[in-house]
Design an enzyme around this catalytic site. Structure first.
Site, PDB file in Angstrom:
ATOM      1  N   ASP A   1     -43.703  31.565  30.121  1.00 16.21           N
ATOM      2  CA  ASP A   1     -44.491  31.021  29.010  1.00 16.21           C
ATOM      3  C   ASP A   1     -45.577  30.015  29.421  1.00 16.21           C
ATOM      4  O   ASP A   1     -45.308  29.119  30.220  1.00 16.21           O
ATOM      5  CB  ASP A   1     -43.590  30.247  28.032  1.00 16.21           C
ATOM      6  CG  ASP A   1     -42.285  30.944  27.748  1.00 16.21           C
ATOM      7  OD1 ASP A   1     -42.189  32.148  27.976  1.00 16.21           O
ATOM      8  OD2 ASP A   1     -41.351  30.255  27.295  1.00 16.21           O
TER       9      ASP A   1
ATOM     10  N   GLN B   1     -44.157  27.781  32.550  1.00 16.11           N
ATOM     11  CA  GLN B   1     -42.801  27.947  33.053  1.00 16.11           C
ATOM     12  C   GLN B   1     -42.885  28.610  34.423  1.00 16.11           C
ATOM     13  O   GLN B   1     -43.553  29.646  34.580  1.00 16.11           O
ATOM     14  CB  GLN B   1     -41.989  28.835  32.097  1.00 16.11           C
ATOM     15  CG  GLN B   1     -41.683  28.169  30.771  1.00 16.11           C
ATOM     16  CD  GLN B   1     -40.567  27.140  30.921  1.00 16.11           C
ATOM     17  OE1 GLN B   1     -39.417  27.483  31.038  1.00 16.11           O
ATOM     18  NE2 GLN B   1     -40.935  25.879  30.917  1.00 16.11           N
TER      19      GLN B   1
ATOM     20  N   TRP C   1     -37.153  35.426  37.150  1.00 21.61           N
ATOM     21  CA  TRP C   1     -36.900  34.293  36.247  1.00 21.61           C
ATOM     22  C   TRP C   1     -35.553  33.669  36.570  1.00 21.61           C
ATOM     23  O   TRP C   1     -34.580  34.369  36.867  1.00 21.61           O
ATOM     24  CB  TRP C   1     -36.915  34.754  34.786  1.00 21.61           C
ATOM     25  CG  TRP C   1     -36.732  33.605  33.830  1.00 21.61           C
ATOM     26  CD1 TRP C   1     -37.704  32.761  33.378  1.00 21.61           C
ATOM     27  CD2 TRP C   1     -35.503  33.166  33.232  1.00 21.61           C
ATOM     28  NE1 TRP C   1     -37.161  31.826  32.543  1.00 21.61           N
ATOM     29  CE2 TRP C   1     -35.807  32.046  32.431  1.00 21.61           C
ATOM     30  CE3 TRP C   1     -34.181  33.594  33.301  1.00 21.61           C
ATOM     31  CZ2 TRP C   1     -34.847  31.359  31.697  1.00 21.61           C
ATOM     32  CZ3 TRP C   1     -33.215  32.913  32.570  1.00 21.61           C
ATOM     33  CH2 TRP C   1     -33.552  31.810  31.774  1.00 21.61           C
TER      34      TRP C   1
ATOM     35  N   ASP D   1     -38.248  24.651  22.276  1.00 28.34           N
ATOM     36  CA  ASP D   1     -39.682  24.953  22.306  1.00 28.34           C
ATOM     37  C   ASP D   1     -40.490  24.216  21.222  1.00 28.34           C
ATOM     38  O   ASP D   1     -41.098  24.844  20.337  1.00 28.34           O
ATOM     39  CB  ASP D   1     -39.917  26.476  22.199  1.00 28.34           C
ATOM     40  CG  ASP D   1     -39.093  27.267  23.206  1.00 28.34           C
ATOM     41  OD1 ASP D   1     -38.686  26.681  24.219  1.00 28.34           O
ATOM     42  OD2 ASP D   1     -38.854  28.477  22.976  1.00 28.34           O
TER      43      ASP D   1
HETATM   44  N1  DQQ Z   1     -38.772  30.872  27.810  1.00 30.38           N
HETATM   45  C1  DQQ Z   1     -38.394  31.277  26.494  1.00 30.38           C
HETATM   46  C2  DQQ Z   1     -38.317  29.973  25.765  1.00 30.38           C
HETATM   47  C3  DQQ Z   1     -37.732  29.065  26.775  1.00 30.38           C
HETATM   48  C4  DQQ Z   1     -38.389  29.501  28.039  1.00 30.38           C
HETATM   49  C5  DQQ Z   1     -39.376  32.236  25.898  1.00 30.38           C
HETATM   50  C6  DQQ Z   1     -37.507  29.427  29.251  1.00 30.38           C
HETATM   51  O1  DQQ Z   1     -37.556  30.018  24.598  1.00 30.38           O
HETATM   52  O2  DQQ Z   1     -38.001  27.692  26.490  1.00 30.38           O
HETATM   53  O3  DQQ Z   1     -39.886  33.132  26.822  1.00 30.38           O
HETATM   54  O4  DQQ Z   1     -38.191  29.851  30.408  1.00 30.38           O
END
Ligand code: DQQ
Length: 583
Positions: free
Chosen positions: A53, A69, A77, A178
């Site tokens: 994100d 991120q 990931w 978020d």
């Molecule tokens: N990615 C999700 C979010 C979270 C993040 C969405 C974690 O909800 O905060 O892609 O990498």
């Protein structure tokens, strides 16, 4: 005004000196991975590892900041994400800085998850982000720049008051994340929404605060919908509807990223009363005739920001890989950011229009044009003279025989299904016509973005498809066919398509940007100079290219800032010029 200004100053006083966290992990060697056919040339990517994100994008004192991120330890990931940080003067060329936030404290030891930035009075940016604690429970946390006089805002300090929002009993500890950019109401209290699900229904939990540190949950959420599950990465912002009628000047967009719907970003539009915090939507999620989504392909966890320098709203979205995990490990990286898009209201006022930011034009080099050219049914025309693996193409079509279009019952069909059944190779009447991109010379590999025109009762219906079924000779990559309707009237206007082609990503904008489809593709043959671009018409009726313009695209510059060196000392003159020509 005065109260909030004083509180904001107070906040800074509280934070400074509470402990400093350097973004100690660097990317290491930033040399682009040459010889990798799927690395992009002008989409945002760090040199290696996994990104997802976009977080806290902002325009601050003449500089664009993008946080995102990032897994510093590998190409896949991992929950323990950091906030990586890059800056730019033009949203095209980027300098990668040290990471802004790393998992260091009990409340974020398992990851600094997504969040946003709010610029507080006195030009003071503040990050709100989600921390994952030892049990992986979620809370909201605050960080501010260590040194406001650093124009790059490299170091960030976490608040001694963290965590500043923790989930109440009715909210699951894994469903609270978020935070959006906060906004101030007429009572000067800050508002922020947090993505959640309550009783299985997607919810935007509303919190308010006077000082940005102490937050109170409002009795009612800003909005919730029983048509969805968990909401990630909500976004809430005004769009101007001036001149579109109905008396109002502003509508509010609420976007939710839906993990339960195969990672799709949906939005609703409605009226928000800042006095009461009541938000009334025009239609619920997935309930409007147009099934409003930012993008009907791959596009997730998006976030927008107000670019005050240019008075526009700019949107970023995470574009994930659709190859295999083992391919990502071999590549050493995964994930891209979309090309930044401006967002505004469409002509009809019923949906948003997205369009690549204008700065993209400075990457354009060789140009070819085609005017007023008829494409008979069954024809394929190559567009030569540009680098087809790294291009920007705009084309508009006129349909002289539109009355020959087939009938459908628009309300009864799912556009994606319609595209899957009617891929580019399936002959039609008016359409399929459009572009074949990242195509091999013999067309065995091709990604087709095209339109098909139907009639539904007394109106024409435009279907837009992104057909990846023949995108690669490789087997273990996703080859979905995407589809959506385009809200334009092909009887009275040309139908336009723009595609940004960048090695393994194709971002397409139909009908001037009312319908967008983004795909990731991994051709085996159609790579680098072996990639070709065609316009095609596989309908029985001829269509006319009113105008086509295509450009080769130059590479954007990505450089690594090393803390111990002067920022500019390792740039050559050319890089300096590119980075600072707008400064
Ligand atoms: N990615 C999700 C979010 C979270 C993040 C969405 C974690 O909800 O905060 O892609 O990498």
């Amino acid at each position: 005004m005065r109260t909030s200004f004083i509180s904001a100053l107070g906040l800074y006083a509280v934070l400074i000196g509470c402990g400093v966290f350097f973004g100690g992990v660097e990317f290491g060697d930033s040399t682009p991975m040459k010889g990798q056919p799927y690395r992009t040339a002008y989409h945002f990517q760090p040199p290696k590892n996994c990104i997802n994100d976009p977080n806290g994008p902002m325009y601050y004192k003449g500089i664009y900041h993008l946080f995102y991120q990032y897994n510093p330890n590998g190409p896949l990931w991992n929950m323990k994400t950091t906030w990586a940080h890059s800056i730019s003067y033009d949203l095209i060329n980027w300098v990668h800085l040290d990471h802004a936030l790393n998992p260091t404290h009990p409340y974020d030891i398992n990851g600094c998850w997504s969040g946003s930035i709010t610029i507080l009075p006195g030009d003071k940016p503040a990050i709100l982000y989600t921390g994952k604690d030892r049990e992986t429970h979620e809370s909201q946390n605050l960080a501010i720049p260590k040194n406001l006089s650093d124009p790059l805002l490299i170091e960030w300090v976490k608040s001694a008051h963290n965590p500043i929002m923790t989930p109440a009993d009715d909210i699951g500890p894994l469903f609270f994340r978020d935070p959006t950019t906060a906004w101030q109401g007429p009572d000067k209290r800050w508002r922020v929404i947090i993505g959640s699900q309550i009783n299985g229904h997607g919810t935007a939990i509303l919190y308010t605060s006077e000082d940005f540190v102490n937050w109170t949950r409002s009795e009612s959420p800003l909005y919730s919908s029983n048509r969805t599950g968990m909401w990630e990465c909500p976004d809430f912002y005004p769009v101007s509807v001036k001149g579109i009628g109905k008396g109002r000047e502003t509508k509010y967009v609420l976007k939710a990223s839906l993990p339960g719907f195969n990672l799709q970003d949906h939005y609703v539009m409605g009226n928000y009363d800042p006095q009461t915090d009541i938000y009334v939507v025009d239609a619920d999620f997935m309930d409007s005739a147009l099934q409003l989504r930012y993008d009907y392909g791959r596009f997730y966890g998006s976030k927008s920001f107000l670019d005050s320098g240019k008075d526009r709203r700019v949107l970023w979205g995470w574009i994930e890989e659709t190859d295999s995990k083992s391919a990502d490990i071999e590549k050493g990286w995964s994930g891209l950011q979309s090309f930044p898009r401006t967002v505004s209201i469409s002509k009809s006022g019923k949906q948003l229009t997205q369009w690549p930011i204008k700065e993209i034009e400075k990457l354009r080099s060789e140009e070819v044009n085609i005017h007023d050219t008829e494409l008979e049914g069954g024809s394929v025309l190559e567009v030569v003279g540009i680098t087809a693996s790294q291009a920007d193409v705009e084309v508009s079509f006129v349909l002289p025989n539109i009355e020959e279009a087939e009938m459908i019952e628009q309300n009864l069909v799912d556009p994606q299904l319609l595209c899957s059944k009617n891929q580019a190779s399936v002959k039609g009447l008016v359409g399929p016509f459009g572009l074949l991109v990242l195509a091999s010379k013999d067309l065995t590999e091709q990604t087709a973005i095209f339109f098909r025109i139907f009639r539904s009762h007394s109106k024409y219906v435009v279907l837009m498809c992104g057909d990846q079924s023949r995108s690669s000779l490789t087997y273990d990559v996703e080859k979905t066919t995407y589809g959506a309707f385009v809200d334009v009237d092909p009887a009275s206007e040309t139908i336009s398509l723009r595609s940004l082609i960048d090695h393994s990503i194709v971002e397409s904008f139909g009908g001037g940007g009312v319908t967008c489809i983004t795909g990731r593709v991994y051709p085996k043959l159609a790579i680098d100079n072996e990639a070709h671009l065609y316009v095609f018409n596989n309908g029985t009726q001829s269509v006319k290219i009113s105008k086509l313009s295509a450009w080769s695209m130059k590479e954007a510059q990505f450089v690594q800032y090393r803390n111990e060196e002067n920022l500019f000392s390792n740039y050559d003159e050319q890089q300096r010029k590119i980075l600072f020509e707008n400064f």
